[in-house]
Design a protein around this motif. Structure first.
Motif, PDB file in Angstrom:
ATOM      1  N   LYS A  46      -8.213   4.628   3.714  1.00 28.27           N
ATOM      2  CA  LYS A  46      -7.212   5.556   4.259  1.00 28.27           C
ATOM      3  C   LYS A  46      -6.460   6.278   3.147  1.00 28.27           C
ATOM      4  O   LYS A  46      -5.237   6.288   3.094  1.00 28.27           O
ATOM      5  CB  LYS A  46      -6.252   4.805   5.175  1.00 28.27           C
ATOM      6  CG  LYS A  46      -6.944   4.147   6.370  1.00 28.27           C
ATOM      7  CD  LYS A  46      -5.967   3.370   7.241  1.00 28.27           C
ATOM      8  CE  LYS A  46      -6.684   2.713   8.407  1.00 28.27           C
ATOM      9  NZ  LYS A  46      -5.762   1.916   9.272  1.00 28.27           N
ATOM     10  N   MET A  47      -7.245   6.888   2.271  1.00 28.17           N
ATOM     11  CA  MET A  47      -6.680   7.621   1.141  1.00 28.17           C
ATOM     12  C   MET A  47      -6.954   9.108   1.322  1.00 28.17           C
ATOM     13  O   MET A  47      -8.067   9.581   1.118  1.00 28.17           O
ATOM     14  CB  MET A  47      -7.299   7.124  -0.169  1.00 28.17           C
ATOM     15  CG  MET A  47      -6.985   5.672  -0.450  1.00 28.17           C
ATOM     16  SD  MET A  47      -7.783   5.045  -1.948  1.00 28.17           S
ATOM     17  CE  MET A  47      -6.927   3.473  -2.121  1.00 28.17           C
ATOM     18  N   ARG A  48      -5.929   9.852   1.719  1.00 29.09           N
ATOM     19  CA  ARG A  48      -6.118  11.254   2.049  1.00 29.09           C
ATOM     20  C   ARG A  48      -5.472  12.195   1.036  1.00 29.09           C
ATOM     21  O   ARG A  48      -5.257  13.373   1.316  1.00 29.09           O
ATOM     22  CB  ARG A  48      -5.588  11.529   3.458  1.00 29.09           C
ATOM     23  CG  ARG A  48      -6.448  10.844   4.527  1.00 29.09           C
ATOM     24  CD  ARG A  48      -5.981  11.167   5.927  1.00 29.09           C
ATOM     25  NE  ARG A  48      -4.768  10.426   6.269  1.00 29.09           N
ATOM     26  CZ  ARG A  48      -4.187  10.471   7.477  1.00 29.09           C
ATOM     27  NH1 ARG A  48      -4.703  11.227   8.416  1.00 29.09           N
ATOM     28  NH2 ARG A  48      -3.101   9.757   7.711  1.00 29.09           N
ATOM     29  N   ASP A  60      -0.796   7.102   2.425  1.00 31.55           N
ATOM     30  CA  ASP A  60      -2.171   7.533   2.212  1.00 31.55           C
ATOM     31  C   ASP A  60      -2.265   8.848   1.449  1.00 31.55           C
ATOM     32  O   ASP A  60      -3.172   9.052   0.632  1.00 31.55           O
ATOM     33  CB  ASP A  60      -2.940   7.602   3.533  1.00 31.55           C
ATOM     34  CG  ASP A  60      -2.283   8.473   4.586  1.00 31.55           C
ATOM     35  OD1 ASP A  60      -1.271   9.113   4.279  1.00 31.55           O
ATOM     36  OD2 ASP A  60      -2.800   8.505   5.725  1.00 31.55           O
ATOM     37  N   THR A  65       0.839  -1.190   0.000  1.00 31.89           N
ATOM     38  CA  THR A  65       0.000   0.000   0.000  1.00 31.89           C
ATOM     39  C   THR A  65       0.876   1.242   0.000  1.00 31.89           C
ATOM     40  O   THR A  65       1.832   1.345   0.774  1.00 31.89           O
ATOM     41  CB  THR A  65      -0.927   0.018   1.227  1.00 31.89           C
ATOM     42  OG1 THR A  65      -1.800  -1.104   1.155  1.00 31.89           O
ATOM     43  CG2 THR A  65      -1.767   1.286   1.263  1.00 31.89           C
TER      44      THR A  65
END
Length: 406
Positions: free
Chosen positions: A152-154, A98, A95
């Motif tokens: 959790k993508m900011r 974020d 991943t």
């Protein structure tokens, strides 16, 4: 960051298939996702058909806490996003940070069924019975927000609304976001408005077919075209910077988002031409291509004689008569509003992967004056390296997106 933006993951929730490969198999087999709507009593409605997703059980896919917070359209979007991220190999130890990941989606209808259920509570039982989640579950940005929170993508995110054209606009904006420095964007569109109110609102637009036979109701580019059939679902795609994707060892590079453009039609009666041709030309220019480079066009395919004729004229003017294969797989799903364009892009990428153009189901009588090489009957096995996807939204939106083999 490289200048090439690629698609590395696909997640599909469609009336004729849950999951990318199930959907693709249905498209090639001509399996119709249009049937009589059974979520409420349709007696008295002018039409009873829809592209309805069946076999989806939210408890199999999402935690309990999300069931009460989300409309069915958001549930489809969350699941399709999860499938797309898994397909792209994003998750666990692979991943990205974020703030390196954003979300850009489109919906034209918002949380229709959720909101109308809460309206019913308000009017029949009182305001104290209205869900607190009504404050956001109806909103056009809710899919972007829920996908972002859950994963959790900011990074930079957005929501776009331009009816049927919105899904392509979301992908175009995702490409722009990646080019500005965000490594990965979850993008696409999902819509659903097949509750009693949502369905009635779609019928009120006057463009829905009233033919009762599921195989004859939605006939894109046919001499007997009488309107479209509403559907639900769409596709979520993972849009990445190519260098970053290759660097992390992405399993799939389905294709490059090579070109994109959007235009708006002039006011009725102005005497100026519609904006679709201009969108096509701008998208091809953006991709550095000529009409001769396009191997297939995935048409908007409105399903009314006037709109089909206008789109055919545009394609004839740009490409020449019978010069490029044209297809409309949405004849098997209905028109999916904000989800329609992304589903066509997903289908185009699978066509690139497998070297096959899927057919336009049910259409048999294409007027000669249209000048279209419409793929009908069976899928056509041909090399496909470049596809043009078109979408038109009500009130004048036009979008065109070019995908090319990576």
């Amino acid at each position: 960051m490289s200048k090439r933006t690629v698609i590395t993951g696909i997640g599909v929730a469609a009336p004729n298939g849950l999951g990318t490969e199930a959907y693709w198999k249905s498209v090639l087999a001509g399996s119709n996702g249009i049937a009589e709507l059974d979520r409420f009593d349709t007696a008295g409605y002018a039409s009873r058909l829809a592209g309805q997703i069946t076999g989806f059980h939210v408890e199999d896919h999402l935690p309990d806490r999300l069931h009460a917070q989300t409309d069915i359209s958001t549930q489809f979007a969350l699941v399709a996003a999860e499938w797309a991220l898994t397909d792209a190999g994003i998750g666990g130890d692979n991943t990205l940070a974020d703030y390196s990941m954003g979300v850009v989606t489109s919906t034209a209808q918002g949380g229709f069924a959720f909101t109308h259920n809460e309206f019913d509570k308000l009017w029949s039982r009182g305001p104290e019975f209205v869900s607190v989640y009504e404050s956001f579950a109806w909103f056009y940005a809710v899919n972007t927000g829920q996908i972002s929170i859950r994963n959790k993508m900011r990074g930079p995110s957005a929501a776009l609304v331009s009816e049927q054209a919105g899904g392509l606009d979301a992908l175009g904006h995702a490409r722009r976001t990646v080019r500005r420095g965000t490594e990965l964007v979850v993008s696409g569109g999902v819509d659903s408005a097949l509750d009693s109110w949502g369905y009635a609102s779609q019928l009120a637009g006057g463009l829905v077919s009233t033919v009762s036979d599921p195989a004859r109701a939605y006939l894109p580019f046919d001499a007997e075209a009488s309107g479209h059939v509403p559907g639900e679902g769409g596709a979520i795609l993972i849009v990445e910077d190519e260098e970053s994707a290759r660097g992390r060892g992405a399993a799939h590079l389905y294709g490059e988002v090579a070109g994109y453009a959007s235009t708006f039609d002039p006011a009725p009666g102005s005497g100026r031409p519609p904006g679709l041709r201009r969108a096509v030309e701008l998208a091809l220019t953006d991709a550095g291509l000529t009409p001769a480079d396009v191997d297939v066009v995935f048409a908007d395919a409105a399903g009314t004689l006037g709109q089909d004729r206008a789109e055919a004229e545009t394609l004839r003017e740009v490409f020449g008569a019978h010069a490029v294969p044209v297809t409309a797989p949405k004849a098997l799903t209905g028109r999916l509003a904000g989800g329609g364009g992304p589903l066509d892009v997903a289908t185009a990428l699978l066509a690139l992967r497998d070297g096959v153009v899927p057919p336009t189901a049910h259409t048999t009588d294409v007027p000669e004056e249209y000048g279209l090489d419409l793929v009908t009957g069976q899928a056509r096995e041909v090399p496909v390296r470049t596809a043009l996807v078109l979408a038109r939204g009500r009130r004048g939106f036009n979008s065109a997106l070019v995908v090319r083999a990576a």
